[in-house]
Design a protein around this motif. Structure first.
Motif, PDB file in Angstrom:
ATOM      1  N   UNK A 179      31.660  16.927 -26.213  1.00  0.00           N
ATOM      2  CA  UNK A 179      32.522  15.916 -26.831  1.00  0.00           C
ATOM      3  C   UNK A 179      32.903  14.843 -25.814  1.00  0.00           C
ATOM      4  N   UNK A 180      33.170  15.256 -24.587  1.00  0.00           N
ATOM      5  CA  UNK A 180      33.489  14.295 -23.532  1.00  0.00           C
ATOM      6  C   UNK A 180      32.335  13.308 -23.309  1.00  0.00           C
ATOM      7  N   UNK A 181      31.106  13.820 -23.287  1.00  0.00           N
ATOM      8  CA  UNK A 181      29.946  12.952 -23.069  1.00  0.00           C
ATOM      9  C   UNK A 181      29.758  12.002 -24.250  1.00  0.00           C
ATOM     10  N   UNK A 182      29.930  12.515 -25.467  1.00  0.00           N
ATOM     11  CA  UNK A 182      29.829  11.652 -26.646  1.00  0.00           C
ATOM     12  C   UNK A 182      30.911  10.566 -26.602  1.00  0.00           C
ATOM     13  N   UNK A 183      32.115  10.961 -26.232  1.00  0.00           N
ATOM     14  CA  UNK A 183      33.209   9.997 -26.128  1.00  0.00           C
ATOM     15  C   UNK A 183      32.924   8.949 -25.060  1.00  0.00           C
ATOM     16  N   UNK A 184      32.292   9.347 -23.971  1.00  0.00           N
ATOM     17  CA  UNK A 184      31.958   8.395 -22.906  1.00  0.00           C
ATOM     18  C   UNK A 184      31.014   7.313 -23.412  1.00  0.00           C
ATOM     19  N   UNK A 185      30.192   7.651 -24.387  1.00  0.00           N
ATOM     20  CA  UNK A 185      29.238   6.690 -24.942  1.00  0.00           C
ATOM     21  C   UNK A 185      29.810   5.872 -26.098  1.00  0.00           C
ATOM     22  N   UNK A 186      30.747   6.448 -26.865  1.00  0.00           N
ATOM     23  CA  UNK A 186      31.107   5.803 -28.135  1.00  0.00           C
ATOM     24  C   UNK A 186      32.598   5.606 -28.409  1.00  0.00           C
ATOM     25  N   UNK A 187      33.498   6.151 -27.608  1.00  0.00           N
ATOM     26  CA  UNK A 187      34.902   6.153 -28.029  1.00  0.00           C
ATOM     27  C   UNK A 187      35.633   4.859 -27.686  1.00  0.00           C
ATOM     28  N   UNK A 188      36.662   4.614 -28.441  1.00  0.00           N
ATOM     29  CA  UNK A 188      37.638   3.565 -28.130  1.00  0.00           C
ATOM     30  C   UNK A 188      39.019   4.153 -28.413  1.00  0.00           C
ATOM     31  N   UNK A 189      40.020   3.721 -27.658  1.00  0.00           N
ATOM     32  CA  UNK A 189      41.355   4.300 -27.796  1.00  0.00           C
ATOM     33  C   UNK A 189      42.160   3.551 -28.841  1.00  0.00           C
ATOM     34  N   UNK A 190      42.814   4.296 -29.720  1.00  0.00           N
ATOM     35  CA  UNK A 190      43.641   3.693 -30.755  1.00  0.00           C
ATOM     36  C   UNK A 190      45.042   3.416 -30.209  1.00  0.00           C
ATOM     37  N   UNK A 192      47.665   4.646 -31.247  1.00  0.00           N
ATOM     38  CA  UNK A 192      48.402   5.902 -31.209  1.00  0.00           C
ATOM     39  C   UNK A 192      47.965   6.803 -30.051  1.00  0.00           C
ATOM     40  N   UNK A 193      46.920   6.391 -29.313  1.00  0.00           N
ATOM     41  CA  UNK A 193      46.486   7.160 -28.164  1.00  0.00           C
ATOM     42  C   UNK A 193      45.297   8.076 -28.393  1.00  0.00           C
ATOM     43  N   UNK A 194      44.829   8.168 -29.647  1.00  0.00           N
ATOM     44  CA  UNK A 194      43.643   8.978 -29.926  1.00  0.00           C
ATOM     45  C   UNK A 194      42.384   8.283 -29.411  1.00  0.00           C
ATOM     46  N   UNK A 195      41.348   9.068 -29.100  1.00  0.00           N
ATOM     47  CA  UNK A 195      40.029   8.521 -28.827  1.00  0.00           C
ATOM     48  C   UNK A 195      39.227   8.590 -30.118  1.00  0.00           C
ATOM     49  N   UNK A 196      38.842   7.417 -30.626  1.00  0.00           N
ATOM     50  CA  UNK A 196      38.138   7.316 -31.906  1.00  0.00           C
ATOM     51  C   UNK A 196      36.658   7.089 -31.648  1.00  0.00           C
ATOM     52  N   UNK A 197      35.806   7.847 -32.359  1.00  0.00           N
ATOM     53  CA  UNK A 197      34.359   7.719 -32.170  1.00  0.00           C
ATOM     54  C   UNK A 197      33.644   8.127 -33.451  1.00  0.00           C
ATOM     55  N   UNK A 231      40.914  15.504 -35.110  1.00  0.00           N
ATOM     56  CA  UNK A 231      41.062  15.279 -36.538  1.00  0.00           C
ATOM     57  C   UNK A 231      39.923  14.367 -36.991  1.00  0.00           C
ATOM     58  N   UNK A 232      39.690  14.307 -38.274  1.00  0.00           N
ATOM     59  CA  UNK A 232      38.639  13.451 -38.817  1.00  0.00           C
ATOM     60  C   UNK A 232      39.225  12.507 -39.853  1.00  0.00           C
ATOM     61  N   UNK A 233      38.573  11.367 -39.975  1.00  0.00           N
ATOM     62  CA  UNK A 233      38.973  10.370 -40.961  1.00  0.00           C
ATOM     63  C   UNK A 233      37.745   9.534 -41.287  1.00  0.00           C
ATOM     64  N   UNK A 234      37.314   9.585 -42.563  1.00  0.00           N
ATOM     65  CA  UNK A 234      36.073   8.902 -42.907  1.00  0.00           C
ATOM     66  C   UNK A 234      34.926   9.521 -42.134  1.00  0.00           C
ATOM     67  N   UNK A 235      34.096   8.674 -41.496  1.00  0.00           N
ATOM     68  CA  UNK A 235      33.011   9.209 -40.662  1.00  0.00           C
ATOM     69  C   UNK A 235      33.345   9.109 -39.174  1.00  0.00           C
ATOM     70  N   UNK A 236      34.658   9.137 -38.887  1.00  0.00           N
ATOM     71  CA  UNK A 236      35.104   9.068 -37.496  1.00  0.00           C
ATOM     72  C   UNK A 236      35.769  10.372 -37.068  1.00  0.00           C
ATOM     73  N   UNK A 237      35.581  10.678 -35.807  1.00  0.00           N
ATOM     74  CA  UNK A 237      36.229  11.811 -35.161  1.00  0.00           C
ATOM     75  C   UNK A 237      37.276  11.270 -34.208  1.00  0.00           C
ATOM     76  N   UNK A 238      38.468  11.850 -34.241  1.00  0.00           N
ATOM     77  CA  UNK A 238      39.554  11.472 -33.334  1.00  0.00           C
ATOM     78  C   UNK A 238      39.870  12.681 -32.460  1.00  0.00           C
ATOM     79  N   UNK A 239      39.935  12.459 -31.161  1.00  0.00           N
ATOM     80  CA  UNK A 239      40.288  13.557 -30.256  1.00  0.00           C
ATOM     81  C   UNK A 239      41.427  13.112 -29.348  1.00  0.00           C
ATOM     82  N   UNK A 240      42.215  14.093 -28.950  1.00  0.00           N
ATOM     83  CA  UNK A 240      43.282  13.829 -27.988  1.00  0.00           C
ATOM     84  C   UNK A 240      42.683  13.749 -26.589  1.00  0.00           C
TER      85      UNK A 240
END
Length: 255
Positions: A179-190, A192-197, A231-240
């Motif tokens: 998940x960390x590697x996927x987030x490194x490629x695709x995440x942006x911070x919301x 609220x502080x979540x990493x959205x990808x 958590x999930x929302x639509x086709x996005x994954x949110x991680x702390x």
């Protein structure tokens, strides 16, 4: 993390480079990581697209490697592919995202055979290039040659780290690292502080990459959801960010 629609794939296929000066910032986020190989230098990508033949495969299909598979270099333009490499008594699978090479890179200059399997996870557009032609052009362009050598080194490191992580970390830590590697490629911070990808690839592929069982993966994800770490929302994954805060330091120790 199962339903992948056209909107999800559009997020995956967003261009990595909008201008050549983006390369160093992209490389800083995506290199030195297991499971997902880093992108090629934009000038090498430009060369490949000029001299190669474009093709397309559907999800789950193998890539045509031409008459001589040992002389094939493949660039993924859109979609997600996977490459499996057998190393002694162990095997590993790395994901290949857009702007990455699928095969022909690790033995580009030696042309020694490597036991590999390549297949598509989603529909993929690709560019197939003759390695002989590519090498001849690289030797006439030292700047792109140097960039290519650096790319090959980073790709090799990614494969080595994949094997090391898969053999040295526990189940939950391996999933966390993926998940960390996927987030490194695709995440942006919301705000609220979540990493959205975008969602990660389907469970069956995630299990193969992280080398975990279906029950282990489902159990870890259920625990994280209960603890409000994902958590999930639509086709996005949110991680702390708390979930993956130690991953970078683990990789620095293993390097």
């Amino acid at each position: 993390m199962q339903i992948h629609n056209l909107s999800w794939l559009a997020d995956i296929n967003k261009p990595i480079f909008t201008k050549k000066t983006d390369y160093q910032s992209v490389l800083k986020k995506t290199s030195g990581l297991p499971f997902i190989t880093p992108p090629l230098h934009p000038e090498l990508i430009e060369m490949l697209e000029k001299i190669g033949a474009e093709g397309r495969v559907e999800a789950g299909e193998k890539f045509p490697l031409g008459l001589d598979s040992e002389d094939s270099f493949i660039l993924i333009k859109n979609g997600i592919a996977a490459r499996g490499i057998q190393l002694l008594n162990s095997s590993l699978i790395n994901l290949v995202l857009p702007s990455r090479s699928l095969c022909g890179d690790l033995n580009l200059f030696t042309n020694r055979g490597i036991q590999e399997q390549q297949f598509s996870i989603t529909p993929c557009q690709y560019v197939l290039v003759s390695k002989k032609l590519l090498v001849s052009l690289l030797f006439s362009n030292p700047e792109i040659l140097n960039a290519t050598l650096a790319d090959i080194g980073q790709i090799s490191l990614s494969h080595q780290l994949s094997l090391l992580i898969a053999s040295s970390l526990g189940v939950e830590e391996r999933i966390k690292m993926f998940i960390f590697v996927w987030a490194s490629n695709y995440s942006e911070q919301t705000k609220e502080g979540w990493l959205k990808m975008p969602f990660i690839v389907q469970r069956k592929y995630a299990r193969s990459v992280a080398k975990v069982s279906r029950s282990s993966l489902d159990g870890v994800l259920t625990k994280w959801k209960k603890n409000e770490l994902i958590k999930t929302e639509g086709h996005y994954l949110f991680i702390s960010p708390e979930l993956i805060k130690t991953c970078a330091s683990v990789l620095s120790r293993k390097n």
